[in-house]
Design a protein around this motif. Structure first.
Motif, PDB file in Angstrom:
ATOM      1  N   TYR A  95       0.865  -1.170   0.000  1.00  0.00           N
ATOM      2  CA  TYR A  95       0.000   0.000   0.000  1.00  0.00           C
ATOM      3  C   TYR A  95       0.904   1.224   0.000  1.00  0.00           C
ATOM      4  CZ  TYR A  95      -3.936  -3.000   1.340  1.00  0.00           C
ATOM      5  OH  TYR A  95      -4.907  -3.965   1.363  1.00  0.00           O
ATOM      6  N   ARG A  96       0.322   2.378  -0.293  1.00  0.00           N
ATOM      7  CA  ARG A  96       1.102   3.603  -0.224  1.00  0.00           C
ATOM      8  C   ARG A  96       0.246   4.735   0.296  1.00  0.00           C
ATOM      9  NH1 ARG A  96       2.047   5.087  -6.658  1.00  0.00           N
ATOM     10  NH2 ARG A  96      -0.021   6.011  -7.045  1.00  0.00           N
ATOM     11  N   GLN A  97       0.928   5.713   0.884  1.00  0.00           N
ATOM     12  CA  GLN A  97       0.236   6.880   1.401  1.00  0.00           C
ATOM     13  C   GLN A  97       1.054   8.123   1.107  1.00  0.00           C
ATOM     14  OE1 GLN A  97      -0.798   6.714   5.579  1.00  0.00           O
ATOM     15  NE2 GLN A  97      -2.457   8.194   5.272  1.00  0.00           N
ATOM     16  N   ALA A  98       0.466   8.990   0.291  1.00  0.00           N
ATOM     17  CA  ALA A  98       1.097  10.271  -0.017  1.00  0.00           C
ATOM     18  C   ALA A  98       0.647  11.311   1.014  1.00  0.00           C
ATOM     19  CB  ALA A  98       0.705  10.707  -1.430  1.00  0.00           C
ATOM     20  N   PRO A  99       1.420  12.383   1.188  1.00  0.00           N
ATOM     21  CA  PRO A  99       1.045  13.409   2.162  1.00  0.00           C
ATOM     22  C   PRO A  99      -0.351  13.959   1.902  1.00  0.00           C
ATOM     23  CG  PRO A  99       3.284  13.735   1.422  1.00  0.00           C
ATOM     24  CD  PRO A  99       2.711  12.655   0.565  1.00  0.00           C
TER      25      PRO A  99
END
Length: 115
Positions: free
Chosen positions: A37-41
């Protein structure tokens, strides 16, 4: 104690490639789906890709074939090969794993793509 340890993040120019790795350790008999998974600001965490112990894969639509997930069951390790990286791929990438009904996460690795 079960844990996931990610590695391979870093800074890369647009169009470049990175390979992320995530190794599971501890009492993990019965480890099932692993994924990234990924999380950008300022954005919610989003699914990138998953893979089962038998190698069945699922990818988010936005990837358009740029990333490849793979797995080495003998090493309890999942990989994410990321090609043709774009600035919008910049995010903290998290590894996840499912063990029966329990889902656990790695600490995350930063991927930054410069334009």
């Amino acid at each position: 104690q079960r844990q996931l340890v990610e590695s391979g993040g870093g800074l890369v120019q647009a169009g470049g490639s990175l390979r992320l790795s995530c190794e599971a350790s501890g009492p993990i008999d019965g480890l099932d789906v692993m994924g990234w998974y990924r999380q950008a600001p300022g954005k919610p965490r989003e699914l990138v890709a998953t893979i089962t112990t038998r190698g069945y894969t699922y990818y988010a639509d936005f990837l358009k074939g740029r990333f490849t997930i793979s797995r080495d069951n003998a090493k309890n390790t999942v990989y994410l090969q990321m090609n043709s990286l774009k600035p919008e791929d910049t995010a903290v990438y998290y590894c996840s794993a499912r063990l029966y009904t329990d889902v656990f996460w790695g600490q995350g690795t930063q991927v930054t793509v410069s334009s």
